[in-house]
Motif scaffolding. Structure first.
Motif, PDB file in Angstrom:
ATOM      1  N   GLY A 134       0.809  -1.217   0.000  1.00  0.00           N
ATOM      2  CA  GLY A 134       0.000   0.000   0.000  1.00  0.00           C
ATOM      3  C   GLY A 134       0.842   1.266   0.000  1.00  0.00           C
ATOM      4  N   ASN A 135       0.165   2.378   0.237  1.00  0.00           N
ATOM      5  CA  ASN A 135       0.824   3.688   0.305  1.00  0.00           C
ATOM      6  C   ASN A 135       1.581   3.833   1.612  1.00  0.00           C
ATOM      7  OD1 ASN A 135      -0.282   4.506  -2.138  1.00  0.00           O
ATOM      8  ND2 ASN A 135      -2.151   5.228  -1.156  1.00  0.00           N
ATOM      9  N   LEU A 136       2.474   4.801   1.636  1.00  0.00           N
ATOM     10  CA  LEU A 136       3.204   5.190   2.846  1.00  0.00           C
ATOM     11  C   LEU A 136       3.150   6.705   2.969  1.00  0.00           C
ATOM     12  CD1 LEU A 136       6.317   2.858   2.509  1.00  0.00           C
ATOM     13  CD2 LEU A 136       4.523   2.687   4.241  1.00  0.00           C
ATOM     14  N   PRO A 137       3.409   7.248   4.161  1.00  0.00           N
ATOM     15  CA  PRO A 137       3.464   8.704   4.298  1.00  0.00           C
ATOM     16  C   PRO A 137       4.497   9.310   3.349  1.00  0.00           C
ATOM     17  CG  PRO A 137       3.407   7.671   6.451  1.00  0.00           C
ATOM     18  CD  PRO A 137       3.614   6.567   5.443  1.00  0.00           C
ATOM     19  N   LYS A 138       4.311  10.575   3.049  1.00  0.00           N
ATOM     20  CA  LYS A 138       5.190  11.269   2.093  1.00  0.00           C
ATOM     21  C   LYS A 138       6.643  11.337   2.570  1.00  0.00           C
ATOM     22  CE  LYS A 138       1.901  13.005  -0.689  1.00  0.00           C
ATOM     23  NZ  LYS A 138       1.453  11.955  -1.566  1.00  0.00           N
ATOM     24  N   ARG A 139       6.848  11.521   3.884  1.00  0.00           N
ATOM     25  CA  ARG A 139       8.203  11.650   4.428  1.00  0.00           C
ATOM     26  C   ARG A 139       8.390  10.656   5.563  1.00  0.00           C
ATOM     27  NH1 ARG A 139       5.998  16.474   3.734  1.00  0.00           N
ATOM     28  NH2 ARG A 139       5.412  16.624   5.903  1.00  0.00           N
ATOM     29  N   MET A 140       9.487   9.923   5.494  1.00  0.00           N
ATOM     30  CA  MET A 140       9.810   8.976   6.569  1.00  0.00           C
ATOM     31  C   MET A 140      11.299   9.081   6.864  1.00  0.00           C
ATOM     32  SD  MET A 140       7.560   5.638   5.496  1.00  0.00           S
ATOM     33  CE  MET A 140       7.813   4.773   7.040  1.00  0.00           C
ATOM     34  N   PHE A 141      11.623   9.223   8.138  1.00  0.00           N
ATOM     35  CA  PHE A 141      13.013   9.182   8.566  1.00  0.00           C
ATOM     36  C   PHE A 141      13.190   7.915   9.397  1.00  0.00           C
ATOM     37  CE2 PHE A 141      16.292   9.690  11.718  1.00  0.00           C
ATOM     38  CZ  PHE A 141      17.364  10.093  10.940  1.00  0.00           C
TER      39      PHE A 141
END
Length: 125
Positions: free
Chosen positions: A99-106
């Motif tokens: 599926g989708n993921l958040p726009k920004r991931m650290f």
């Protein structure tokens, strides 16, 4: 699932820890806590203004939140997630996610993540 011991009996004390609960916790944050915070404090509903994060088992919850509610939080902060848990089951679940993921991931890890629990000075990267 229970955390398990990890590969090579990494954390033997973890075999008896309770497991699970990440999904209901994520549901509670999104469906009960966030509306309360919006009502009382006027926090934004815009994902680009919202972040969620955690470390260790909380890092695993942040990843679960990323997959369960990818459009609620625009940013995720994941430190030292306990990927050792569950004898690799969690990593397999993550690898199978489409599926989708958040726009920004650290995602951050140290190069000696496990040296505090193992008799070793080796780098773990």
């Amino acid at each position: 699932f229970p955390p398990g011991t990890g590969d090579g009996d990494f954390r033997p004390e973890a075999k008896d820890w309770p497991g699970g609960g990440a999904e209901p916790y994520c549901d509670w944050v999104v469906n009960e806590l966030m509306p309360l915070l919006r009502t009382r404090y006027g926090i934004s509903t815009a994902p680009n203004h919202l972040a969620f994060g955690g470390s260790s088992f909380g890092g695993m919850v942040a990843i679960t939140m990323s997959m369960r509610y990818p459009d609620v939080f625009g940013s995720m902060i994941i430190f030292s997630a306990s990927f050792w848990a569950g004898e690799g089951r969690y990593l397999r679940d993550c690898a199978g996610y489409e599926g989708n993921l958040p726009k920004r991931m650290f995602v951050g890890f140290g190069k000696r993540e496990f040296t505090g629990t193992r008799d070793s000075n080796e780098y773990n990267i």
